[in-house]
Design a protein around this motif. Structure first.
Motif, short mmCIF file in Angstrom:
data_model
loop_
_atom_site.label_atom_id
_atom_site.label_comp_id
_atom_site.label_asym_id
_atom_site.label_seq_id
_atom_site.Cartn_x
_atom_site.Cartn_y
_atom_site.Cartn_z
N VAL A 1 0.97 -1.14 -0.04
CA VAL A 1 -0.04 -0.05 0.00
C VAL A 1 0.93 1.21 0.06
O VAL A 1 0.64 2.26 -0.61
CB VAL A 1 -0.72 -0.03 1.16
N GLY A 2 1.85 1.14 0.84
CA GLY A 2 2.88 2.34 0.78
C GLY A 2 3.44 2.70 -0.49
O GLY A 2 3.51 3.63 -1.06
N PHE A 3 3.98 1.57 -1.07
CA PHE A 3 4.19 1.63 -2.40
C PHE A 3 3.47 2.17 -3.55
O PHE A 3 3.91 3.14 -4.34
CB PHE A 3 4.96 0.33 -3.05
N LEU A 4 2.12 1.91 -3.57
CA LEU A 4 1.23 2.35 -4.33
C LEU A 4 1.17 3.83 -4.06
O LEU A 4 1.13 4.65 -5.04
CB LEU A 4 0.00 1.87 -4.08
N ALA A 5 1.15 4.29 -2.80
CA ALA A 5 1.07 5.60 -2.47
C ALA A 5 2.08 6.67 -2.98
O ALA A 5 2.04 7.83 -3.22
CB ALA A 5 0.66 5.87 -1.14
N GLU A 6 3.21 5.92 -3.09
CA GLU A 6 4.47 6.72 -3.31
C GLU A 6 5.07 6.79 -4.78
O GLU A 6 5.91 7.40 -5.01
CB GLU A 6 5.32 6.00 -2.48
N GLN A 7 4.05 6.26 -5.45
CA GLN A 7 4.38 6.13 -6.99
C GLN A 7 4.40 7.72 -7.45
O GLN A 7 3.46 8.66 -6.79
CB GLN A 7 3.61 5.31 -7.77
N PRO A 8 4.83 8.37 -8.74
CA PRO A 8 4.80 9.55 -9.11
C PRO A 8 3.48 9.64 -9.32
O PRO A 8 2.38 8.62 -10.01
CB PRO A 8 5.71 9.51 -10.40
N LYS A 9 2.85 10.92 -9.54
CA LYS A 9 1.38 11.12 -9.62
C LYS A 9 0.83 10.60 -11.03
O LYS A 9 -0.34 10.30 -10.82
CB LYS A 9 1.16 12.73 -9.66
N HIS A 10 1.66 10.47 -12.09
CA HIS A 10 0.93 9.96 -13.14
C HIS A 10 1.05 8.44 -13.40
O HIS A 10 0.73 7.90 -14.31
CB HIS A 10 1.73 10.71 -14.30
N VAL A 11 1.22 7.78 -12.42
CA VAL A 11 1.56 6.34 -12.35
C VAL A 11 0.62 5.58 -11.16
O VAL A 11 0.61 6.10 -10.36
CB VAL A 11 3.27 5.71 -11.83
N ASN A 12 -0.24 4.67 -11.72
CA ASN A 12 -1.35 4.00 -11.14
C ASN A 12 -1.04 2.58 -11.52
O ASN A 12 -1.30 1.98 -12.61
CB ASN A 12 -2.72 4.44 -11.56
N LEU A 13 -0.76 1.71 -10.42
CA LEU A 13 -0.84 0.26 -10.67
C LEU A 13 -1.97 -0.20 -10.08
O LEU A 13 -2.68 0.11 -8.92
CB LEU A 13 0.28 -0.35 -9.30
N GLN A 14 -2.84 -0.58 -11.27
CA GLN A 14 -4.29 -0.95 -11.03
C GLN A 14 -4.61 -2.16 -10.22
O GLN A 14 -5.51 -2.08 -9.39
CB GLN A 14 -5.16 -0.63 -12.31
N GLN A 15 -3.72 -3.02 -10.01
CA GLN A 15 -4.00 -4.24 -9.57
C GLN A 15 -2.70 -5.01 -9.05
O GLN A 15 -1.59 -5.09 -9.70
CB GLN A 15 -4.88 -5.32 -10.42
N VAL A 16 -2.68 -5.21 -7.86
CA VAL A 16 -1.52 -5.81 -7.35
C VAL A 16 -1.64 -7.06 -6.68
O VAL A 16 -2.48 -7.17 -5.56
CB VAL A 16 -0.53 -4.97 -6.28
N VAL A 17 -1.08 -8.22 -6.91
CA VAL A 17 -1.44 -9.61 -6.30
C VAL A 17 -0.07 -9.95 -5.64
O VAL A 17 1.05 -9.93 -6.14
CB VAL A 17 -1.62 -10.82 -7.27
N VAL A 18 -0.15 -10.03 -4.36
CA VAL A 18 0.87 -10.22 -3.33
C VAL A 18 0.65 -11.47 -2.71
O VAL A 18 -0.41 -11.83 -1.88
CB VAL A 18 1.10 -9.04 -2.19
N MET A 19 1.41 -12.46 -2.87
CA MET A 19 1.23 -13.92 -2.45
C MET A 19 2.52 -14.54 -1.68
O MET A 19 3.62 -13.92 -2.04
CB MET A 19 1.27 -14.83 -3.70
N PRO A 20 2.11 -15.40 -0.78
CA PRO A 20 3.36 -16.13 -0.19
C PRO A 20 4.17 -16.86 -1.05
O PRO A 20 3.60 -17.36 -2.16
CB PRO A 20 2.72 -17.04 0.85
N THR A 21 5.42 -17.06 -1.08
CA THR A 21 6.37 -17.54 -2.09
C THR A 21 5.70 -18.89 -2.24
O THR A 21 5.70 -19.40 -3.64
CB THR A 21 7.67 -17.30 -1.45
N ASN A 22 5.51 -19.61 -1.28
CA ASN A 22 5.20 -20.91 -1.48
C ASN A 22 3.54 -21.27 -1.57
O ASN A 22 3.35 -22.40 -1.33
CB ASN A 22 5.77 -21.94 -0.46
N GLN A 23 2.90 -20.30 -1.91
CA GLN A 23 1.52 -20.56 -2.06
C GLN A 23 1.20 -20.48 -3.66
O GLN A 23 1.41 -19.48 -4.35
CB GLN A 23 0.47 -19.52 -1.35
N ALA A 24 0.88 -21.67 -4.31
CA ALA A 24 0.57 -21.89 -5.85
C ALA A 24 -0.46 -20.99 -6.37
O ALA A 24 -0.55 -20.32 -7.23
CB ALA A 24 0.72 -23.06 -5.98
N SER A 25 -1.65 -20.93 -5.36
CA SER A 25 -2.79 -20.69 -6.10
C SER A 25 -3.79 -20.11 -4.80
O SER A 25 -3.59 -20.41 -3.60
CB SER A 25 -3.58 -21.51 -6.89
#
Length: 252
Positions: free
Chosen positions: A228-252
């Motif tokens: 969330v912090g990373f999203l908020a700190e992006q330059p104003k013209h940059v929008n990451l619309q969807q971020v999937v964050v997973m445990p390394t050993n979770q396949a799905s």
């Protein structure tokens, strides 16, 4: 570095887990944070921790299933600091169960909180986000969804459907609000160690959870807060619309 020191942030579901961790992280980076949830005692503790660390916080007990409660909190934020320019729409509940049990109360609770509650927060704060964007601020609406919005898990049908709503809603809102310079993002975490698992009562879901813990190192709330912090700190013209964050050993 106080990278967010001009930001006015609102975090719902702030009394535990991802919301609690995100409030502390955003405050540590300079944002003023309004923390919203039902449990006033925990909110006051969180606000005190933030203040003791040199941050600025406002504790606002709120029930997101009550529009008047959310509207009152929104008014307080604007009266205190001005219009919010970062809303982390994070309140939610996970209550797995078999459809054949017909536990309509649990279904309704998940829909009221995860779907309608999210909409109430959007309804209350979009006017402030619009005002902040028109004044030239960097503006974010960040919604919490789940990997369950994409994948299939037995006993999680209603929860997963509610999160699929949030993910698809976010994509539509980005098309609507992006031209107004409001960034809309959705975060879809995988297995995360929060209070949500403590609400499980259905045996099939409890067995699934026990098996998952044997093979997966769950994310910690702080890991998602960093996203969330990373999203908020992006330059104003940059929008990451969807971020999937997973445990390394979770396949799905």
């Amino acid at each position: 570095m106080n990278q967010l020191n001009t930001r006015i942030a609102v975090i719902t579901g702030a009394s535990s887990g991802i919301g609690y961790a995100t409030a502390k992280l955003l405050a540590s980076r300079g944002a003023k944070v309004a923390v919203l949830a039902r449990r006033a005692d925990i909110l006051e503790k969180l606000a005190a921790e933030i203040t003791a660390a040199g941050g600025t916080a406002l504790a606002l007990p709120v029930d997101v299933t009550d529009q008047a409660s959310v509207d009152a909190a929104a008014a307080t934020v604007e009266q205190t600091w001005g219009p919010a320019d970062l809303v982390f729409n994070n309140a939610g509940v996970m209550l797995p169960g078999a459809i054949e049990e017909r536990d309509i109360a649990q279904w309704q609770h998940q829909i009221d909180l995860n779907v309608t509650g999210a909409m109430r927060v959007i309804s209350a704060f979009v006017p402030q986000l619009t005002k902040a964007a028109a004044a030239g601020a960097t503006v974010d609406l960040i919604n919490t969804s789940s990997i369950a919005a994409q994948n299939i898990y037995p006993y999680f049908a209603v929860y997963s459907a509610s999160k699929a709503y949030v993910s698809h809603l976010s994509r539509h809102l980005r098309a609507e609000l992006g031209p107004k310079n409001i960034r809309v993002s959705v975060v879809e975490p995988g297995c995360t160690d929060t209070e949500l698992q403590g609400h499980f009562t259905f045996p099939g879901a409890l067995n699934w959870l026990a098996g998952a813990r044997e093979t997966i190192t769950f994310l910690q709330p702080e890991n998602v807060a960093e996203v969330v912090g990373f999203l908020a700190e992006q330059p104003k013209h940059v929008n990451l619309q969807q971020v999937v964050v997973m445990p390394t050993n979770q396949a799905s």
